[in-house]
Design a protein around this motif. Structure first.
Motif, PDB file in Angstrom:
ATOM      1  N   ASN A   1       1.122  -1.448  -0.227  1.00 30.09           N
ATOM      2  CA  ASN A   1       0.325  -0.076  -0.302  1.00 30.09           C
ATOM      3  C   ASN A   1       1.038   1.401   0.266  1.00 30.09           C
ATOM      4  O   ASN A   1       0.407   2.410  -0.898  1.00 30.09           O
ATOM      5  CB  ASN A   1      -1.026  -0.082   1.585  1.00 30.09           C
ATOM      6  N   ARG A   2       2.078   1.011   0.628  1.00 28.52           N
ATOM      7  CA  ARG A   2       3.137   2.566   0.990  1.00 28.52           C
ATOM      8  C   ARG A   2       3.363   2.237  -0.579  1.00 28.52           C
ATOM      9  O   ARG A   2       3.750   3.900  -1.120  1.00 28.52           O
ATOM     10  CB  ARG A   2       4.147   2.514   1.606  1.00 28.52           C
ATOM     11  N   LEU A   3       3.500   1.496  -1.426  1.00 23.78           N
ATOM     12  CA  LEU A   3       3.994   1.701  -2.713  1.00 23.78           C
ATOM     13  C   LEU A   3       3.553   2.516  -3.840  1.00 23.78           C
ATOM     14  O   LEU A   3       3.456   3.386  -4.162  1.00 23.78           O
ATOM     15  CB  LEU A   3       5.130   0.313  -3.508  1.00 23.78           C
ATOM     16  N   PHE A   4       2.201   2.148  -3.416  1.00 29.38           N
ATOM     17  CA  PHE A   4       1.290   2.314  -4.639  1.00 29.38           C
ATOM     18  C   PHE A   4       0.927   3.795  -4.144  1.00 29.38           C
ATOM     19  O   PHE A   4       0.902   4.846  -5.223  1.00 29.38           O
ATOM     20  CB  PHE A   4      -0.549   1.819  -4.206  1.00 29.38           C
TER      21      PHE A   4
ATOM     22  N   GLN B   1      -7.778  -8.058   2.102  1.00 27.49           N
ATOM     23  CA  GLN B   1      -7.019  -8.227   2.981  1.00 27.49           C
ATOM     24  C   GLN B   1      -7.037  -8.678   3.544  1.00 27.49           C
ATOM     25  O   GLN B   1      -6.675  -8.181   4.987  1.00 27.49           O
ATOM     26  CB  GLN B   1      -5.785  -6.590   2.222  1.00 27.49           C
ATOM     27  N   VAL B   2      -7.152 -10.044   3.866  1.00 24.46           N
ATOM     28  CA  VAL B   2      -7.411 -10.771   4.992  1.00 24.46           C
ATOM     29  C   VAL B   2      -6.330 -10.999   5.514  1.00 24.46           C
ATOM     30  O   VAL B   2      -6.516 -10.815   7.518  1.00 24.46           O
ATOM     31  CB  VAL B   2      -8.031 -11.927   4.817  1.00 24.46           C
ATOM     32  N   PHE B   3      -5.040 -11.352   5.418  1.00 24.31           N
ATOM     33  CA  PHE B   3      -4.207 -11.387   5.415  1.00 24.31           C
ATOM     34  C   PHE B   3      -2.867 -10.353   5.575  1.00 24.31           C
ATOM     35  O   PHE B   3      -2.613  -9.666   4.550  1.00 24.31           O
ATOM     36  CB  PHE B   3      -3.041 -12.453   5.201  1.00 24.31           C
ATOM     37  N   ASP B   4      -1.913  -9.925   6.574  1.00 27.57           N
ATOM     38  CA  ASP B   4      -1.286  -9.666   6.206  1.00 27.57           C
ATOM     39  C   ASP B   4      -0.364 -10.020   4.543  1.00 27.57           C
ATOM     40  O   ASP B   4       0.686  -8.821   4.780  1.00 27.57           O
ATOM     41  CB  ASP B   4      -0.246  -8.495   7.666  1.00 27.57           C
ATOM     42  N   GLU B   5       0.576 -10.881   5.370  1.00 30.80           N
ATOM     43  CA  GLU B   5       1.111 -11.490   4.163  1.00 30.80           C
ATOM     44  C   GLU B   5       0.893 -11.947   3.372  1.00 30.80           C
ATOM     45  O   GLU B   5      -0.488 -12.338   2.832  1.00 30.80           O
ATOM     46  CB  GLU B   5       2.363 -12.427   5.321  1.00 30.80           C
ATOM     47  N   LEU B   6       1.409 -11.869   1.700  1.00 29.22           N
ATOM     48  CA  LEU B   6       0.912 -11.995   0.467  1.00 29.22           C
ATOM     49  C   LEU B   6       1.489 -13.039   0.238  1.00 29.22           C
ATOM     50  O   LEU B   6       0.162 -14.462  -0.679  1.00 29.22           O
ATOM     51  CB  LEU B   6       1.581 -11.380  -0.455  1.00 29.22           C
ATOM     52  N   ALA B   7       2.135 -13.995   0.992  1.00 31.44           N
ATOM     53  CA  ALA B   7       1.487 -15.859   0.579  1.00 31.44           C
ATOM     54  C   ALA B   7       0.671 -16.083   1.033  1.00 31.44           C
ATOM     55  O   ALA B   7       0.224 -16.998   0.367  1.00 31.44           O
ATOM     56  CB  ALA B   7       3.078 -15.843   1.540  1.00 31.44           C
ATOM     57  N   LEU B   8      -0.167 -15.806   2.552  1.00 24.40           N
ATOM     58  CA  LEU B   8      -1.269 -16.061   2.657  1.00 24.40           C
ATOM     59  C   LEU B   8      -2.582 -16.212   1.759  1.00 24.40           C
ATOM     60  O   LEU B   8      -3.623 -16.902   1.148  1.00 24.40           O
ATOM     61  CB  LEU B   8      -1.399 -16.245   4.050  1.00 24.40           C
ATOM     62  N   SER B   9      -1.976 -14.801   1.423  1.00 31.51           N
ATOM     63  CA  SER B   9      -3.381 -14.311   0.265  1.00 31.51           C
ATOM     64  C   SER B   9      -3.539 -14.417  -1.229  1.00 31.51           C
ATOM     65  O   SER B   9      -4.040 -14.403  -1.963  1.00 31.51           O
ATOM     66  CB  SER B   9      -3.626 -12.633   1.248  1.00 31.51           C
ATOM     67  N   VAL B  10      -2.011 -14.853  -1.527  1.00 31.15           N
ATOM     68  CA  VAL B  10      -2.132 -14.754  -2.917  1.00 31.15           C
ATOM     69  C   VAL B  10      -1.252 -15.807  -3.617  1.00 31.15           C
ATOM     70  O   VAL B  10      -1.768 -17.007  -4.287  1.00 31.15           O
ATOM     71  CB  VAL B  10      -0.990 -13.590  -3.844  1.00 31.15           C
ATOM     72  N   TYR B  11      -0.223 -16.761  -3.215  1.00 32.74           N
ATOM     73  CA  TYR B  11       0.301 -17.480  -3.141  1.00 32.74           C
ATOM     74  C   TYR B  11      -0.156 -18.865  -2.702  1.00 32.74           C
ATOM     75  O   TYR B  11       0.092 -19.471  -3.017  1.00 32.74           O
ATOM     76  CB  TYR B  11       1.697 -17.826  -2.526  1.00 32.74           C
ATOM     77  N   LEU B  12      -0.401 -18.795  -1.411  1.00 24.23           N
ATOM     78  CA  LEU B  12      -0.858 -19.933  -0.904  1.00 24.23           C
ATOM     79  C   LEU B  12      -2.034 -20.759  -2.088  1.00 24.23           C
ATOM     80  O   LEU B  12      -2.617 -21.481  -2.221  1.00 24.23           O
ATOM     81  CB  LEU B  12      -1.655 -19.935   0.114  1.00 24.23           C
TER      82      LEU B  12
END
Length: 701
Positions: free
Chosen positions: A87-90, A245-256
């Motif tokens: 979000n900071r990057l955006f 954005q349920v989880f802070d980590e993208l690994a849990l929201s995207v890659y899993l």
């Protein structure tokens, strides 16, 4: 929607309009003459888009200041580990874009010991500003969507086909969204960047979800319709993890979620292989899909693309569609109608020419007139010849050539007539069809129609022989492909070739029969008349021999004049002749034969008669007491004559090794398709010489 014309219009218009929309969005992004490059440690800029790159220290504008960091120019934002950082990057890119658009953005750079700052000038993007990465990703996305659309055009949309179409939609979304934000020159509005990132994630999940639906429903439906619908909506559900954005980590929201959906697809592939173990056609289609899916998805999961540009990684997924298209065209995946292939070729060929022309026009910086002339020259002199060469090399069937199937079929058609192994005409045709098509099975079935047809989704070829039967061939090339329209013509030509062979052999036999009739007439009129004159002039002691010669001539002429003789009549003639010869030498004869309804061909009668005379001559020559015995019996479809007599020790062996008589026995019986066996055994009465003559009944060599 059910009209073919409307489906064709939608199938072509939607990919084109979507691609034009993507170009419009890409060209709407602000840009500047400076080009930004990111490295793992810093952000670099080429001030005039041509000079050496220098490190960017910071950006500032009248109301703000931002320290530069490499992630500002990153190609794929999903590699950032947490959503607060994303979000900071955006937000930072949004501030830079607003300052650039207001024409107040200043960049500070540092090169070794010197520092500099200058204001960036905003300008509109043109086609020449779009980098190669953008063209690669958008072209791959367009091809994927177009192929899926062309699969949708003909026929009914099944669950398997719906899954395939969904992969095309997802691939288009993920590739085009990535093509837009990865090819930006650092600047893009956050209200566009963030939705594009979510669209990229949604497209990725839709691609894997559609692949799961496809592999669980093709070639066989392994799950219920309700479960298939759940697999269709699963990508939408998993994408909500990233939206909210349920989880802070993208690994849990995207890659899993991506890995889980991929595991479902792979498990479906395994189950399809297990359930189609007895279907080579289905397994061949699955192999093509598995080959290209493995080559793209597995490296992505294992992060083997780390050092490869994102555009290349995304474009590599188009090879999954290459494998599926091979399954569609070669193995009749989805039962696509043949007419649609012509539409594919027409549209894809035109698009290839258009894209080649656009690429050439973008690559050379000449005037419009010069660019048009150069592009036309390259297309006409290079593109079309290379395309035709590749088409002939990879797509034209070499086995359709006349010399190819002719050299495989003709020997099989002739083999039945060049050997005496009892091969029937239908068997020779079956062998010829096997040699040409290499099918998994060939059967001769009853068939009322005289038409040659393709059946069972072009997996079966039915060739009518015009006699109430048809040759039914299944799965050509040992199941590696399906039958084509050209196979119908080749099958017709094989049957026509067989008919030609039959007629030529019949004409040859007819000519030989006419020649034999002429020779028979000449013998009767010439040699017969001379023998009769000799009979009238011969001495009384010589007349029996002349009469025997006349009788032999009559027998020879009669045997050559007829196609066959009853065994009973032939045995009667043989017995009368044997009695006469034994009486001339005062030797007793015992003749044993049973009644027979069989028939011997003219050639068999002639050759066995001469072999019997030779055997009797040897029996009379080597006899040492006792009678000469002849026993005739039938053994199945064989006629067997056994001639025995007592002889002195070693006499037959010496004769067999030195004389021509016994060798003639073998040759004569071989001409009938039979055998001649000679033996000498010791018995209580002495040595017994035995000759066994065996010939097939009703044989036609």
């Amino acid at each position: 929607m059910n009209s073919v014309r409307s489906r064709i219009f939608i199938g072509i218009a939607v990919p084109v309009l979507m691609t034009l929309l993507i170009f419009g969005i890409a060209l709407s992004l602000p840009t500047t003459d400076a080009r930004f490059i990111h490295t793992p440690e810093s952000l670099l800029v080429e001030p005039d888009n041509n000079g050496p790159a220098v490190e960017v220290v910071a950006f500032h504008w009248p109301l703000g200041y931002l320290k530069a960091y490499p992630e500002l120019a990153i190609d794929e934002p999903d590699v950032i580990e947490t959503y607060p950082e994303l979000n900071r990057l955006f937000a930072d890119i949004q501030l830079l874009t607003q300052a650039l658009t207001a024409d107040v953005l200043v960049v500070e750079t540092a090169a070794e010991t010197t520092t500099a700052s200058y204001r960036l000038t905003v300008r509109s993007r043109t086609l020449s500003d779009l980098p190669t990465d953008f063209w690669i990703q958008v072209s791959a996305a367009f091809v994927g969507l177009l192929l899926c659309t062309l699969v949708w055009l003909p026929g009914q949309v099944t669950l398997a086909k719906a899954g395939f179409i969904l992969t095309g939609v997802g691939y288009f979304l993920l590739a085009t969204s990535a093509g837009i934000y990865s090819s930006r020159n650092l600047f893009i509005a956050s209200d566009l960047f963030q939705p594009l990132s979510l669209v990229n994630l949604l497209g990725t999940n839709l691609f894997m979800g559609g692949l799961s639906v496809l592999l669980w429903n093709y070639p066989k439906a392994l799950v219920s319709v309700r479960t298939s619908y759940l697999l269709l909506v699963l990508p939408l559900l998993t994408s909500q993890l990233a939206v909210f954005q349920v989880f802070d980590e993208l690994a849990l929201s995207v890659y899993l979620p991506f890995t889980c959906i991929l595991a479902i697809a792979v498990f479906g592939m395994v189950q399809q292989f297990r359930n189609n173990a007895d279907n080579p056609k289905n397994r061949a289609a699955l192999r093509w899909i598995l080959l290209f899916m493995t080559a793209t998805t597995i490296p992505a999961v294992l992060k083997l693309y780390t050092d490869v540009p994102q555009s290349v990684m995304i474009a590599s997924f188009v090879f999954v569609y290459a494998g599926m298209m091979i399954a569609v065209t070669r193995h009749q995946m989805f039962d696509i109608e043949r007419w649609s292939y012509k539409l594919w070729g027409w549209f894809l060929g035109g698009m290839a020419v258009l894209l080649a022309d656009v690429a050439i026009a973008s690559a050379i910086g000449l005037s419009q007139t010069t660019t048009l002339a150069v592009s036309l020259a390259v297309i006409g002199w290079l593109y079309f010849p290379v395309r035709q060469m590749l088409w002939r090399r990879f797509f034209m069937r070499r086995d359709d050539q006349l010399q190819d199937w002719l050299t495989r079929s003709l020997p099989e058609l002739l083999r039945a007539h060049q050997s005496a192994d009892g091969v029937t005409r239908s068997t020779s045709v079956i062998n010829a069809l096997k040699a040409v098509f290499s099918p998994l099975s060939v059967e001769l079935q009853a068939h009322d129609s005289d038409l040659h047809t393709l059946e069972a989704g072009n997996n079966t070829l039915r060739l009518a022989n015009g006699k109430g039967q048809a040759f039914v061939l299944s799965h050509p090339a040992e199941g590696r492909r399906t039958f084509r329209e050209s196979d119908l013509r080749i099958g017709e030509l094989v049957l026509a070739l067989n008919e030609l062979v039959q007629r030529s052999l019949a004409a040859r036999a007819e000519g030989a029969q006419e020649e034999r009739a002429r020779i028979r007439q000449d013998l009767h009129d010439d040699l017969g008349a001379k023998l009769l004159r000799l009979l009238h002039r011969a001495q009384p002691d010589d007349r029996p021999l002349v009469k025997e010669a006349i009788q032999d001539l009559r027998t020879l002429l009669q045997n050559n004049a007829t196609s066959g003789s009853p065994v009973s009549r032939v045995l009667h003639q043989w017995q009368a002749e044997a009695d006469l010869r034994c009486q001339d030498h005062n030797i007793p004869l015992t003749w044993h034969s049973a009644a027979s309804d069989g028939e011997l061909s003219a050639v068999a009668v002639s050759q066995v008669s001469m072999a019997l005379r030779e055997a009797l001559s040897n029996a009379i020559r080597y006899r040492r007491g006792g009678p000469v015995s002849v026993t005739v019996q039938e053994d199945g479809d064989q006629l067997q004559l056994r001639i025995t007599n007592l002889c002195e020790e070693g006499a037959p062996e010496r004769s067999a090794g030195q004389g021509m008589g016994l060798r003639n026995l073998q040759e004569r019986m071989q001409r009938t398709g039979g055998t001649a066996d000679v033996s000498c055994d010791k018995t209580s009465q002495g040595y017994e010489w035995s000759v066994i003559l065996t010939t097939p009944l009703a044989v036609t060599p």
